[in-house]
Design an enzyme around this catalytic site. Structure first.
Site: not given
Length: 730
Positions: A580, A582, A652, A662
């Protein structure tokens, strides 16, 4: 009624100022019978979501259904009031034709006031003043993408109302066809006893009726059933015009915020502000073309949606033998493209088929299409005038706009841009390498111990950087502990499934939520303050490295942890977060990125500050605009910061987290102060209030702490933060 041309621009401006005046005069009024009036549907929605997370399933279903019903009713009330007030102030308006310059501005204002008063009274009979307030862009997003139905399908499943659950799931899936978890849920519903195919109904189909007709017409056309195809295309054109008009009505009757000053260069005069408001309303109404032409579940609109239907219609009418109707439709199509050779040739063919030009020449285009084109062209002239002379920004939704509508100065600018683009293409310079963000990587890194590990060249892109040493191991451990403590306290997510994949769970924490938990003694307050300080630390580093000429403000901060679901990783092919961009909506097929809602278009710079590496997967990767070729990868580790411009040069995603947990601090920055993160300021106010209270108690021997002048955020602002985090985390 013909208006004097000299007054037409001001006439349109005053017509639209009606709604500004309506906003101002309405919200000061109260109502004695407010309990019987429509309440804010955003409040009902957030109440339903809170009940959902509290596992109060019946209450949640009731509130969510009420939010949907209230919104639909409000839209119908707006339409009704618009129609009822259509003739309000007509006597004053008629004076514009006969006064010939005498007090015409006062007669126009008289008309404005009468119409505004009519709308105020009409809407006030059905909705409370709070219910008429503008809703946030987050709420608009939630309903546009049918998120209430996502919650409803779970609540109905919990209540064992499987037919309703199936209908809610299907309604959500229509607008979110790539949602893997919902697709799996629907397959499960199909296998359940008591659920039939008829239960999978789209509850929002009335708002998308033109697409149903469009698909039906294509199907009949493919079967060469030309007579029925012509009827369906005719219905489709009529419904598209109706939906467009309905959208326009909602644009001008819905409450809107008045234009805000944005610094020294902002406009101040009454006429300039009236023009700005008028242009804003016209632009929103023009955007209805795009809204109606966007199929549910798609990012971009279908180009030339209405002209395309007219083209299909005249061909179907011709093949069905209705030549006269085909001539009328073709003449309507020629209003959009009057010099199109194929259409002119077809008109000649139809005329010859009818036996000559005389009969066909008397056939006029559809009056509805004539009115549509005439109004649209007049609006475009005003909008382009605003672009040329009033620094207004307008994106034309149509391809058919005649060149002579656009001022010559703008055409020259566009021709220059086109020539530059052609020159770049001839040099085989990739378009995605051109970054207009205003950032220039390679500036100084002034914090001791921080080093540049990867630059643009190493990351194979533009305005990208990896910095190591931004946090110490002890600081990473403190923030990881904060995330765990907040999850135990209940942060609003409760380790629920990730919105991007069913194979991971998701936890999130904002600065304001951490500050409140700290004040309640549920987390270490110094850790909450460290979370806040890290945002400023990252801002300072990236502002320097990317040599931003403008100020940089934090627009959103989110501590996010994603955990692999044990036993659910075998054969996994999806990503933790799909590719996508941002601040725009990436369309990989065309390599275009649409800078429009629901994208966060105000974001200028993005950052990821990693906290740990004891997990498998979870790597950040950059791609080209096709979202296929991986250009660079970054492996997380404690204190590693990745920064990059938020625009289309940096698509990204994140690889699947296949084991472990994570945790990352995600931050976004903006150059516009208007979009700064108000939650950070709320948190600062909470801490200042506590410090002042403690100092006062010491000085006065334990006097009661005074109430902080800055109020805690409303439910809407808290919900807004959750909505942003839920759908757009890195």
């Amino acid at each position: 009624m013909a208006l004097p041309s000299a007054h037409f621009t001001v006439y349109v401006a005053l017509q639209l100022v009606i709604f500004a005046l309506f906003n101002v005069i309405h919200f000061g009024a109260g109502s004695s019978n407010s309990l019987s009036l429509l309440q804010p549907y955003d409040f009902l929605y957030y109440s339903g979501v809170r009940a959902y997370f509290g596992e109060e399933w019946a209450k949640s279903a009731d509130l969510l259904e009420k939010s949907l019903q209230t919104r639909d009713t409000l839209f119908k009330v707006r339409r009704q009031c618009h129609d009822e007030c259509e003739t309000a102030g007509r006597n004053a308006l008629n004076k514009l034709d006969v006064e010939d310059g005498h007090n015409w501005d006062l007669w126009a204002l008289d008309w404005v006031q009468q119409k505004a008063e009519c709308l105020k009274f009409c809407l006030g009979k059905s909705a409370s003043s709070v219910g008429l307030l503008p809703v946030s862009t987050d709420i608009e997003y939630e309903f546009a993408y049918r998120n209430p139905y996502n919650f409803l399908q779970v609540t109905y499943y919990k209540l064992d109302k499987l037919q309703k659950a199936a209908s809610a799931a299907h309604t959500y899936f229509v607008a979110n066809p790539n949602h893997l978890e919902m697709r799996n849920n629907m397959e499960k519903y199909r296998r359940m006893d008591g659920v039939t195919q008829e239960d999978f109904q789209d509850r929002e189909v009335e708002h998308e009726r033109h697409w149903v007709l469009y698909d039906a017409a294509l199907h009949l056309e493919a079967a060469s059933d030309w007579g029925r195809a012509a009827e369906k295309w005719k219905e489709c054109v009529k419904e598209t015009l109706r939906q467009t008009e309905e959208c326009r009505v909602q644009c001008v009757t819905a409450s809107q915020h008045l234009p805000e000053d944005r610094g020294e260069d902002s406009i101040h005069g009454a006429h300039e502000k009236a023009a700005a408001l008028s242009l804003s309303h016209l632009s929103r109404q023009q955007s209805c073309v795009t809204q109606v032409a966007t199929r549910p579940g798609r990012i971009s609109a279908q180009e030339d949606f209405l002209p395309t239907q007219l083209e299909h219609l005249h061909i179907a009418q011709f093949k069905a033998g209705d030549i006269s109707a085909a001539v009328q439709t073709l003449r309507s199509l020629l209003l959009f493209y009057p010099t199109d050779k194929d259409n002119l040739d077809n008109l000649q063919l139809y005329s010859e088929t009818l036996g000559g030009d005389k009969e066909s020449a008397s056939t006029q285009p559809s009056q509805e299409i004539v009115s549509y084109v005439r109004r649209s062209l007049q609006e475009k002239k005003l909008l382009y005038f605003g672009m040329e002379n009033l620094d207004f920004t307008f994106t034309d939704p149509d391809l058919w706009t005649p060149e002579d509508v656009v001022p010559e100065s703008l055409r020259e600018s566009w021709r220059a841009e086109k020539e530059q683009m052609i020159e770049r293409m001839n040099k085989e310079e990739p378009l995605e390498d051109v970054d207009d963000s205003g950032f220039y990587a390679g500036g100084a890194v002034d914090r001791e111990g921080v080093t540049v590990t990867m630059n643009d060249q190493a990351l194979n892109g533009t305005n990208r950087v990896v910095l190591d040493g931004v946090m110490t191991q002890k600081e990473c451990d403190r923030i990881l502990h904060l995330a765990s403590a907040a999850a135990s306290a209940g942060d609003g997510y409760r380790g629920r499934r990730s919105p991007h994949t069913p194979h991971e769970t998701f936890e999130g924490l904002t600065v304001l939520r951490a500050a409140k938990l700290g004040q309640e003694g549920l987390v270490n307050e110094t850790d909450a303050k460290l979370l806040h300080e890290l945002g400023e630390r990252v801002r300072t580093l990236l502002h320097s490295y990317f040599r931003s000429p403008a100020a940089l403000f934090v627009t959103f901060t989110h501590l996010v942890c994603r955990s692999a679901v044990a036993g659910d990783q075998e054969g996994r092919l999806d990503l933790s977060h799909p590719v996508h961009v941002d601040n725009c909506l990436l369309e990989p097929e065309t390599k275009l990125c649409w800078k429009e809602p629901p994208a966060f278009v105000h974001r200028d710079l993005s950052a990821l500050l990693y906290l740990n590496d004891n997990f498998d997967g979870g790597e950040l990767f950059f791609t080209d605009r096709h979202a296929k070729t991986v250009k660079a990868r970054v492996r997380p580790s404690c204190g590693r910061l990745v920064g990059f411009s938020s625009g289309p040069v940096n698509p990204h995603g994140v690889t699947a987290v296949t084991s472990g947990r994570r945790c990352t601090l995600a931050l976004w920055f903006t150059k516009e102060k208007l979009y700064r993160d108000m939650e950070r300021e709320e948190a600062e106010a909470l801490w200042r209030g506590k410090s002042a209270g403690e100092a006062g108690q010491e000085a006065e021997g334990g006097a009661t702490q005074g109430r902080n002048a800055r109020q805690a955020p409303t439910e809407r602002s808290r919900g807004s933060g959750r909505a942003q985090g839920r759908r757009d985390e890195l």
